[in-house]
Design a protein around this motif. Structure first.
Motif, PDB file in Angstrom:
ATOM      1  N   GLY A   1       1.769 -16.038  26.491  1.00  0.00           N
ATOM      2  CA  GLY A   1       3.053 -16.691  26.270  1.00  0.00           C
ATOM      3  C   GLY A   1       3.271 -17.209  24.863  1.00  0.00           C
ATOM      4  O   GLY A   1       4.277 -17.881  24.581  1.00  0.00           O
ATOM      5  N   ALA A   2       2.364 -16.923  23.952  1.00  0.00           N
ATOM      6  CA  ALA A   2       2.487 -17.430  22.580  1.00  0.00           C
ATOM      7  C   ALA A   2       3.621 -16.736  21.841  1.00  0.00           C
ATOM      8  O   ALA A   2       3.876 -15.542  22.031  1.00  0.00           O
ATOM      9  CB  ALA A   2       1.183 -17.225  21.824  1.00  0.00           C
ATOM     10  N   THR A   3       4.318 -17.501  20.984  1.00  0.00           N
ATOM     11  CA  THR A   3       5.365 -16.951  20.130  1.00  0.00           C
ATOM     12  C   THR A   3       4.738 -16.493  18.820  1.00  0.00           C
ATOM     13  O   THR A   3       4.016 -17.254  18.168  1.00  0.00           O
ATOM     14  CB  THR A   3       6.445 -18.014  19.839  1.00  0.00           C
ATOM     15  N   VAL A   4       4.998 -15.252  18.451  1.00  0.00           N
ATOM     16  CA  VAL A   4       4.409 -14.683  17.245  1.00  0.00           C
ATOM     17  C   VAL A   4       5.351 -14.908  16.062  1.00  0.00           C
ATOM     18  O   VAL A   4       6.547 -14.608  16.141  1.00  0.00           O
ATOM     19  CB  VAL A   4       4.125 -13.182  17.424  1.00  0.00           C
ATOM     20  N   ALA A   5       4.801 -15.436  14.987  1.00  0.00           N
ATOM     21  CA  ALA A   5       5.605 -15.655  13.783  1.00  0.00           C
ATOM     22  C   ALA A   5       6.105 -14.329  13.230  1.00  0.00           C
ATOM     23  O   ALA A   5       5.445 -13.292  13.363  1.00  0.00           O
ATOM     24  CB  ALA A   5       4.768 -16.386  12.734  1.00  0.00           C
ATOM     25  N   GLU A   6       7.270 -14.360  12.603  1.00  0.00           N
ATOM     26  CA  GLU A   6       7.906 -13.149  12.088  1.00  0.00           C
ATOM     27  C   GLU A   6       6.974 -12.372  11.167  1.00  0.00           C
ATOM     28  O   GLU A   6       6.857 -11.148  11.257  1.00  0.00           O
ATOM     29  CB  GLU A   6       9.181 -13.538  11.335  1.00  0.00           C
ATOM     30  N   GLU A   7       6.252 -13.083  10.285  1.00  0.00           N
ATOM     31  CA  GLU A   7       5.404 -12.397   9.304  1.00  0.00           C
ATOM     32  C   GLU A   7       4.169 -11.767   9.940  1.00  0.00           C
ATOM     33  O   GLU A   7       3.498 -10.942   9.311  1.00  0.00           O
ATOM     34  CB  GLU A   7       4.991 -13.361   8.186  1.00  0.00           C
ATOM     35  N   HIS A   8       3.854 -12.146  11.190  1.00  0.00           N
ATOM     36  CA  HIS A   8       2.680 -11.583  11.857  1.00  0.00           C
ATOM     37  C   HIS A   8       3.021 -10.460  12.834  1.00  0.00           C
ATOM     38  O   HIS A   8       2.118  -9.797  13.345  1.00  0.00           O
ATOM     39  CB  HIS A   8       1.917 -12.688  12.600  1.00  0.00           C
ATOM     40  N   ARG A   9       4.305 -10.255  13.086  1.00  0.00           N
ATOM     41  CA  ARG A   9       4.700  -9.226  14.056  1.00  0.00           C
ATOM     42  C   ARG A   9       4.357  -7.822  13.586  1.00  0.00           C
ATOM     43  O   ARG A   9       4.300  -6.894  14.387  1.00  0.00           O
ATOM     44  CB  ARG A   9       6.198  -9.330  14.338  1.00  0.00           C
ATOM     45  N   ILE A  10       4.128  -7.680  12.317  1.00  0.00           N
ATOM     46  CA  ILE A  10       3.751  -6.367  11.797  1.00  0.00           C
ATOM     47  C   ILE A  10       2.470  -5.873  12.452  1.00  0.00           C
ATOM     48  O   ILE A  10       2.228  -4.662  12.579  1.00  0.00           O
ATOM     49  CB  ILE A  10       3.586  -6.440  10.255  1.00  0.00           C
ATOM     50  N   LEU A  11       1.626  -6.807  12.940  1.00  0.00           N
ATOM     51  CA  LEU A  11       0.377  -6.428  13.593  1.00  0.00           C
ATOM     52  C   LEU A  11       0.600  -5.883  14.998  1.00  0.00           C
ATOM     53  O   LEU A  11      -0.336  -5.357  15.611  1.00  0.00           O
ATOM     54  CB  LEU A  11      -0.576  -7.631  13.644  1.00  0.00           C
ATOM     55  N   GLU A  12       1.795  -5.996  15.512  1.00  0.00           N
ATOM     56  CA  GLU A  12       2.112  -5.441  16.827  1.00  0.00           C
ATOM     57  C   GLU A  12       2.508  -3.971  16.730  1.00  0.00           C
ATOM     58  O   GLU A  12       2.687  -3.306  17.753  1.00  0.00           O
ATOM     59  CB  GLU A  12       3.227  -6.251  17.484  1.00  0.00           C
ATOM     60  N   GLY A  13       2.665  -3.473  15.499  1.00  0.00           N
ATOM     61  CA  GLY A  13       2.999  -2.071  15.294  1.00  0.00           C
ATOM     62  C   GLY A  13       1.827  -1.320  14.683  1.00  0.00           C
ATOM     63  O   GLY A  13       0.671  -1.734  14.774  1.00  0.00           O
ATOM     64  N   GLY A  14       2.130  -0.195  14.023  1.00  0.00           N
ATOM     65  CA  GLY A  14       1.088   0.634  13.439  1.00  0.00           C
ATOM     66  C   GLY A  14       0.968   0.456  11.941  1.00  0.00           C
ATOM     67  O   GLY A  14       1.781  -0.230  11.299  1.00  0.00           O
ATOM     68  N   TYR A  15      -0.048   1.095  11.371  1.00  0.00           N
ATOM     69  CA  TYR A  15      -0.313   0.982   9.945  1.00  0.00           C
ATOM     70  C   TYR A  15       0.816   1.600   9.116  1.00  0.00           C
ATOM     71  O   TYR A  15       1.163   1.088   8.053  1.00  0.00           O
ATOM     72  CB  TYR A  15      -1.647   1.659   9.622  1.00  0.00           C
ATOM     73  N   ALA A  16       1.426   2.687   9.634  1.00  0.00           N
ATOM     74  CA  ALA A  16       2.543   3.314   8.912  1.00  0.00           C
ATOM     75  C   ALA A  16       3.699   2.333   8.763  1.00  0.00           C
ATOM     76  O   ALA A  16       4.348   2.250   7.712  1.00  0.00           O
ATOM     77  CB  ALA A  16       2.997   4.581   9.633  1.00  0.00           C
ATOM     78  N   GLY A  17       3.953   1.559   9.818  1.00  0.00           N
ATOM     79  CA  GLY A  17       5.019   0.560   9.743  1.00  0.00           C
ATOM     80  C   GLY A  17       4.689  -0.536   8.747  1.00  0.00           C
ATOM     81  O   GLY A  17       5.571  -1.032   8.034  1.00  0.00           O
ATOM     82  N   TYR A  18       3.407  -0.902   8.687  1.00  0.00           N
ATOM     83  CA  TYR A  18       2.975  -1.908   7.717  1.00  0.00           C
ATOM     84  C   TYR A  18       3.219  -1.414   6.295  1.00  0.00           C
ATOM     85  O   TYR A  18       3.766  -2.140   5.451  1.00  0.00           O
ATOM     86  CB  TYR A  18       1.493  -2.219   7.937  1.00  0.00           C
TER      87      TYR A  18
END
Length: 741
Positions: A294-311
């Protein structure tokens, strides 16, 4: 049992080790032991440690049979420690003077907490320094007494290293804290320690100089060893898993882990390019595995929910966006410049206002110095004249007296005012964009009598003129019509240092009128406001900056020791040079000593003349304040322990140690002896001061500000002031009327 056990792991630091050890062993607080661990260093570290251990019984050298790394070398030192507190100092860093004494005093004042956190300053190989940007967090925490992480979670935003804290040894032993192997070994030590500590305290003082090495810093080495960060955070989360009472910190540490790993990934010198994709994927796996439900992920950390190409795409977009912003800013600046020039061209067609004067002081920092004295005199002698102050920003404007009219530098109102003003009064050059119109009168007041080289004289001192564009400075000085002088020495210096077309005016220094005219109780209100007892002898210490040290700050006196040596019945008031007010200089003990009531930090006091009036004696080195203070005919002591270095680096117009305004000390021992014996106020000091006053207070008769207003602004060439009796031998006959050279 010593108070501090300083554990010093050593590996390939022979070039820095002696400096580190000296900074520890030469501390005024001596109740310490040093456990120096030679981590099988291949250079001369082991021999250096043996040398120090042989001559100082407080040093114990421990030689490891094999290299085990920084964390386990610290572990190897702990069993040898017998002190109340453990201090893990890196062997390429140094302690600041008085650091251990300040720590001991803070521990005593807070009842021996589990952990004491203190401040640091980064020192760069090229000579620069930078204080911890989160220093205000320490200041606020220091006011809180003792606290836990739950009570002040902001302390967990401080640099998570082991060496900016000391730890009560029995607390460490009770919890079984130890360092793991690998890089980032501080992480699984610091978080568990700070979350487990029931009582922490803060010391708002720079105690460690954190050396930023050009090469050889482990964390700046490109290597796969940076993957160790994942294992270190796994240890942190395992610590939480075993302690249900700490589970509420999981979300915080989850965010810290993401922030830390993404920072490593973004650094160009940490990971081999071919390994960055793998590092990202392992970070993302950890991010998912340890995310609290249930934790809220900070905007700057959401990149870790995707792939390396997105990063990579996001990083590229961010770089492109910054480039566009820079380009747009340049376009806006060019357009704004064209608008300003067009507006200025229209404004200068309007006639000058003969009753409009514009003032500025110390680069637009407020109603201060000579310009302030002239402004005040103009309000009395020429009430029809409108005075407008130029200030640098809204924050400065908010501090102005409510009846002072002002404009912000560069604003449309500023351009309207400077386009029509007849009189310009400043102690610093006006901005280059200000065009001097025919008929305007520029009055330059300077900032006191010069001891150190100024203007064109700096051309022969490349170190001292760093940051100064001398030709541009002289071009701006070409706008001066009048240069105010307090003595013939200043007149000769300004005409040499600024070879421009101005007239020197033997007016005296307007800001010194209040000193010359001071009555017996002139400083009483300032004493009361600062909380100084009426019967105390007030020692004002006002050091200047140094050109031979980048940043300007050199700690010449142990202020805690000086305050203690002055003894009961004395109050030490310290005022740093204004250029050092916002740097790390105040963190080198001054802020903490002020907080504890050992002395008074008056660096932020806007009106230095009030401090001079409130004091009984001035201790300075080479500050121009001495020339102003001499008008009070009170004792002055010159502390000149580095005069040769100062004069060589900055240049001086005369040897202040040969022609001083009072006694000269060339070491702290001599300074302390002057005050202990009472010599600071003897007849020899009076004799030296009388000669100094006759030379440098020559035109200061208490009417300088009014003289400038009446003769330059009102045109009363025949004006003579009412007779005034000076407080001593500085009276100068035949200077009642303004004289031009």
């Amino acid at each position: 049992m010593p108070r501090f056990s300083i554990i010093l792991p050593c590996f390939k630091v022979q070039g820095f080790l002696r400096e580190c050890l000296d900074s520890v062993l030469e501390q005024s607080f001596r109740d310490i032991e040093v456990i120096a661990v030679d981590d099988r260093s291949p250079d001369g570290c082991g021999a250096i440690l043996d040398e120090y251990a042989a001559r100082d019984p407080r040093v114990k050298a421990v030689h490891l049979p094999e290299n085990v790394g920084l964390g386990r070398a610290r572990n190897a030192g702990m069993p040898h420690a017998t002190g109340d507190y453990l201090f893990f100092l890196d062997s390429d860093d140094t302690l600041t003077p008085g650091a251990l004494r300040a720590m001991a005093d803070r521990l005593a004042g807070t009842g021996d907490p589990d952990v004491l956190i203190f401040d640091y300053v980064r020192t760069y190989w090229w000579g620069g320094t930078r204080r911890n940007v989160l220093a205000p967090v320490l200041g606020e925490a220091a006011d809180a007494g003792t606290f836990s992480a739950a009570e002040r979670p902001e302390v967990l935003d401080l640099l998570m290293v082991v060496w900016n804290k000391i730890y009560r040894r029995d607390f460490v032993q009770r919890h079984g804290f130890a360092f793991p192997p690998g890089y980032y070994e501080d992480t699984p030590w610091t978080f568990p320690v700070m979350l487990s500590a029931e009582r922490m305290a803060a010391l708002d003082r720079v105690c460690v100089e954190y050396r930023q090495r050009r090469q050889g810093n482990i964390l700046s080495t490109t290597s796969r060893k940076h993957f160790d960060i994942h294992e270190q955070y796994a240890r942190v989360f395992a610590y939480l898993d075993d302690r249900p009472e700490l589970h509420t910190w999981r979300g915080f540490l989850h965010a810290k882990m993401a922030e830390h790993c993404l920072d490593i990934l973004a650094k160009p010198d940490r990971l081999p390019p071919s390994d960055k994709g793998e590092f990202f994927r392992r970070t993302a796996e950890m991010f998912r595995a340890h995310k609290p439900e249930g934790a809220t992920v900070a905007e700057e950390h959401r990149i870790l929910e995707g792939g390396y190409a997105g990063y990579l795409a996001r990083r590229q977009a961010a770089r492109a966006g910054r480039a566009l912003d820079r380009r747009a800013e340049r376009v806006r600046a060019v357009a704004a410049g064209r608008v300003r020039r067009a507006r200025s061209a229209l404004l200068v067609r309007r006639p000058l206002d003969p009753d409009l004067a514009v003032y500025s002081a110390f680069s637009h920092r407020g109603v201060l110095g000579d310009p302030a004295a002239i402004h005040h005199a103009a309000r009395v002698a020429a009430p029809r004249m409108r005075g407008v102050w130029v200030v640098k920003d809204e924050e400065t404007a908010a501090l102005l007296p409510p009846d002072v009219e002002h404009v912000l530098l560069g604003s449309a109102a500023y351009e309207r005012v400077v386009a029509r003003a007849t009189y310009f009064v400043n102690n610093v050059n006006w901005p280059g964009g200000l065009t001097k119109r025919p008929g305007t009168v520029h009055i330059h007041t300077h900032q006191g009598t010069p001891l150190k080289y100024m203007g064109a004289d700096l051309l022969g001192k490349p170190g001292a003129r760093h940051g100064f564009d001398v030709p541009k400075m002289l071009w701006r000085a070409d706008r001066w019509d009048y240069s105010l002088v307090a003595n013939r020495h200043s007149e000769l210096v300004w005409e040499r240092a600024f070879p421009c077309h101005f007239t020197s005016l033997r007016s005296g220094s307007p800001r010194n009128d209040v000193l010359v005219n001071a009555g017996p109780g002139a400083g009483a209100a300032t004493r009361a406001r600062l909380g100084i007892p009426e019967d105390h002898t007030v020692v004002l210490y006002a050091p200047t900056r140094r050109e031979y040290r980048r940043g300007g700050h050199v700690e010449r006196i142990d202020l805690a020791r000086f305050a203690e040596d002055l003894g009961d019945g004395h109050t030490l008031v310290v005022r740093l040079h204004p250029s050092l007010a916002t740097g790390h200089a105040r963190g080198m003990g001054l802020t903490d000593l002020h907080r504890r009531g050992v002395l008074i930090d008056a660096t932020d006091e806007p009106h230095v003349e009030e401090l001079m009036l409130a004091s009984d004696v001035l201790v300075t080195d080479y500050s121009a304040l001495m020339f102003d203070y001499a008008n009070l005919d009170r004792p002055i002591v010159i502390h000149a322990d580095d005069w040769t270095a100062y004069a060589a680096s900055r240049g001086a117009y005369f040897d202040i140690t040969a022609e001083p305004p009072g006694h000269v000390s060339r070491s702290y021992r001599e300074l302390a002896r002057l005050f202990a014996s009472g010599t600071w106020r003897d007849q020899d000091g009076e004799r030296l001061r009388a000669a100094f006053r006759a030379r440098f207070c020559e035109y200061d008769d208490g009417h300088a500000a009014e003289r400038v207003v009446r003769t330059l602004m009102l045109g009363e060439e025949a004006w003579r002031p009412e007779p005034v009796t000076l407080p001593g031998p500085a009276a100068a006959p035949d200077h009642d009327v303004l004289t031009t050279s």
